[in-house]
Design a protein around this motif. Structure first.
Motif, PDB file in Angstrom:
ATOM      1  N   GLY A 334       0.782  -1.228   0.000  1.00  0.00           N
ATOM      2  CA  GLY A 334       0.000   0.000   0.000  1.00  0.00           C
ATOM      3  C   GLY A 334       0.811   1.273   0.000  1.00  0.00           C
ATOM      4  O   GLY A 334       0.487   2.230   0.715  1.00  0.00           O
ATOM      5  N   ASN A 335       1.879   1.325  -0.829  1.00  0.00           N
ATOM      6  CA  ASN A 335       2.756   2.495  -0.847  1.00  0.00           C
ATOM      7  C   ASN A 335       2.878   3.143  -2.224  1.00  0.00           C
ATOM      8  O   ASN A 335       3.823   3.905  -2.467  1.00  0.00           O
ATOM      9  CB  ASN A 335       4.146   2.114  -0.342  1.00  0.00           C
ATOM     10  N   SER A 336       1.947   2.829  -3.125  1.00  0.00           N
ATOM     11  CA  SER A 336       1.941   3.423  -4.472  1.00  0.00           C
ATOM     12  C   SER A 336       3.257   3.182  -5.219  1.00  0.00           C
ATOM     13  O   SER A 336       3.720   4.048  -5.972  1.00  0.00           O
ATOM     14  CB  SER A 336       1.649   4.929  -4.398  1.00  0.00           C
ATOM     15  N   ILE A 337       3.863   2.028  -4.998  1.00  0.00           N
ATOM     16  CA  ILE A 337       5.110   1.679  -5.686  1.00  0.00           C
ATOM     17  C   ILE A 337       4.784   1.168  -7.084  1.00  0.00           C
ATOM     18  O   ILE A 337       3.949   0.284  -7.268  1.00  0.00           O
ATOM     19  CB  ILE A 337       5.879   0.608  -4.895  1.00  0.00           C
ATOM     20  N   ARG A 338       5.477   1.731  -8.075  1.00  0.00           N
ATOM     21  CA  ARG A 338       5.268   1.333  -9.467  1.00  0.00           C
ATOM     22  C   ARG A 338       6.460   0.495  -9.960  1.00  0.00           C
ATOM     23  O   ARG A 338       7.228  -0.031  -9.151  1.00  0.00           O
ATOM     24  CB  ARG A 338       5.046   2.571 -10.333  1.00  0.00           C
ATOM     25  N   ASP A 339       6.609   0.390 -11.270  1.00  0.00           N
ATOM     26  CA  ASP A 339       7.602  -0.518 -11.845  1.00  0.00           C
ATOM     27  C   ASP A 339       9.030  -0.182 -11.441  1.00  0.00           C
ATOM     28  O   ASP A 339       9.827  -1.079 -11.141  1.00  0.00           O
ATOM     29  CB  ASP A 339       7.492  -0.488 -13.373  1.00  0.00           C
ATOM     30  N   ASP A 340       9.371   1.088 -11.443  1.00  0.00           N
ATOM     31  CA  ASP A 340      10.741   1.487 -11.150  1.00  0.00           C
ATOM     32  C   ASP A 340      11.159   1.016  -9.761  1.00  0.00           C
ATOM     33  O   ASP A 340      12.227   0.422  -9.565  1.00  0.00           O
ATOM     34  CB  ASP A 340      10.876   3.007 -11.267  1.00  0.00           C
ATOM     35  N   GLY A 341      10.309   1.272  -8.772  1.00  0.00           N
ATOM     36  CA  GLY A 341      10.627   0.867  -7.404  1.00  0.00           C
ATOM     37  C   GLY A 341      10.632  -0.637  -7.236  1.00  0.00           C
ATOM     38  O   GLY A 341      11.498  -1.198  -6.548  1.00  0.00           O
ATOM     39  N   ALA A 342       9.667  -1.312  -7.858  1.00  0.00           N
ATOM     40  CA  ALA A 342       9.588  -2.775  -7.734  1.00  0.00           C
ATOM     41  C   ALA A 342      10.809  -3.445  -8.341  1.00  0.00           C
ATOM     42  O   ALA A 342      11.368  -4.395  -7.770  1.00  0.00           O
ATOM     43  CB  ALA A 342       8.308  -3.276  -8.401  1.00  0.00           C
ATOM     44  N   LYS A 343      11.249  -2.974  -9.505  1.00  0.00           N
ATOM     45  CA  LYS A 343      12.414  -3.564 -10.153  1.00  0.00           C
ATOM     46  C   LYS A 343      13.686  -3.305  -9.350  1.00  0.00           C
ATOM     47  O   LYS A 343      14.582  -4.159  -9.289  1.00  0.00           O
ATOM     48  CB  LYS A 343      12.546  -3.017 -11.571  1.00  0.00           C
TER      49      LYS A 343
END
Length: 387
Positions: A334-343
């Motif tokens: 629940g932290n609005s993490i998108r592709d950049d952060g996940a990768k």
């Protein structure tokens, strides 16, 4: 029907009749059956409609079978019912756990219970949550616990004790050498109350080894506490020996994270921090990562669920994860993490040597980023990813 089964069946030892709308009449019938069958070792009556009348019938059961465990939590026993249980505590009780959560226990009930606890030597875990006895009840409880030498864990969440109750409990904990854990969540505790505990933590840490304290964890979740209260606890970390910092769903914000970072780096006692649902952003997380996580070598669990750290915060954490092999659990759901952060997190997991469980439910990354995390989970032998 239950009473008949108990009377006629000798092979059953555990019975669960919780959440069945059982009244005092039914409990009375079951009590008579329990007296006739001493083989029953445990019966659960949680969340029914039992009052002090049922508590009185259970006294007779305890007299005939002192080792039986009867769970009557979440029943409207009232102070009168708790008074009856206090009698059992003095004379018959033989279990390490006493659970009277959500039992409509008022100030008078807590007073009588506390008097029983003064000379009690069996109970190690006491659950009193969701009983609105307020600061006066906390005062009575503190007086009883000053003379109790067996209780290790105490749950007072949702009891409305406020800052005045914190004051009474902090005084008691200064002299109590056995309590390790106390839950003060949802108690209208403000920064003032937390400051009292911050001073207590520092004092206990400095105190001579001849008078050691067992206190390791105080939970402050779901209270209106700001960065000022957390700062008081953070400042105590130079001396304090607490192992957990619990401030989930408060009002800490990035200022609190910055203050905590400044005192956590060299701490060697804290094992878990929960700052979930506190409005933290990447600004606070960058400071926490760079100033604390990059040098701290004892923190094992970090919970940051339901904040707003986004990709920038995830990248900051990913950077330190590559060199910090001690952290074993990281909660970022629940932290609005998108592709950049996940990768970035996936790459960090592959570079680590230590175990890591990563919780990322409820974020905004694509199936491609999820695939990168899943691939990292397969390739890294000690990386476990939960979406």
């Amino acid at each position: 029907c239950v009473a008949t089964i108990i009377t006629e069946t000798r092979s059953i030892k555990d019975i669960d009749v919780g959440n069945n709308l059982i009244t005092d009449k039914g409990a009375g019938q079951i009590s008579k059956a329990l007296i006739s069958n001493p083989r029953i070792s445990r019966i659960l009556f949680y969340h029914n409609k039992l009052t002090y009348v049922s508590a009185e019938s259970f006294i007779k059961v305890f007299q005939s079978n002192p080792t039986i465990l009867i769970d009557i939590s979440e029943n409207p026993l009232g102070s009168r019912g708790v008074a009856v249980l206090s009698t059992a505590l003095k004379r018959f009780w033989s279990h390490a756990r006493l659970d009277i959560r959500t039992c409509s226990c008022g100030v008078q009930g807590v007073k009588l219970l506390s008097e029983a606890l003064m000379n009690e030597r069996v109970v190690k875990t006491l659950f009193l949550s969701n009983n609105a006895f307020g600061p006066k009840g906390a005062e009575h409880l503190a007086a009883g616990l000053l003379k109790n030498f067996t209780i290790r864990e105490l749950d007072l969440s949702g009891c409305g004790i406020g800052d005045e109750g914190c004051k009474q409990l902090a005084r008691m904990l200064n002299d109590n050498s056995t309590i390790q854990y106390i839950d003060l969540a949802d108690n209208d505790v403000t920064d003032f109350g937390v400051k009292l505990f911050g001073s207590l933590f520092a004092h206990l840490g400095k105190r001579d080894a001849l008078a050691p304290s067992a206190l390791q964890r105080v939970i402050f979740n779901e209270n209106p506490i700001t960065f000022i209260g957390l700062s008081a606890v953070a400042s105590s970390l130079t001396y304090a020996r607490i192992t957990h910092i619990d401030f989930a769903n408060c009002a800490i914000d990035d200022d609190g994270a910055r203050k905590l970072a400044g005192n956590l780096g060299q701490n060697t006692f804290v094992r878990m921090i929960d700052l979930s649902a506190n409005g933290l952003t990447a600004d606070g997380i960058w400071v926490l990562a760079e100033r604390a996580l990059s040098v701290n070598r004892t923190l094992e669990v970090l919970k940051l669920t339901d904040n707003d750290i986004r990709d920038a915060g995830a990248r900051a954490l990913a950077k330190v994860l590559k060199t910090n092999d001690v952290l074993q659990e990281l909660h970022l759901g629940g932290n609005s993490i998108r592709d950049d952060g996940a990768k970035a997190l996936a790459e960090a997991a592959l570079a680590r040597k230590g175990r890591l469980e990563l919780f990322l439910h409820g974020n905004l990354y694509s199936a491609t980023a999820k695939g990168a995390l899943s691939d990292a989970s397969r390739r890294a032998t000690m990386f476990y990813f939960f979406d």
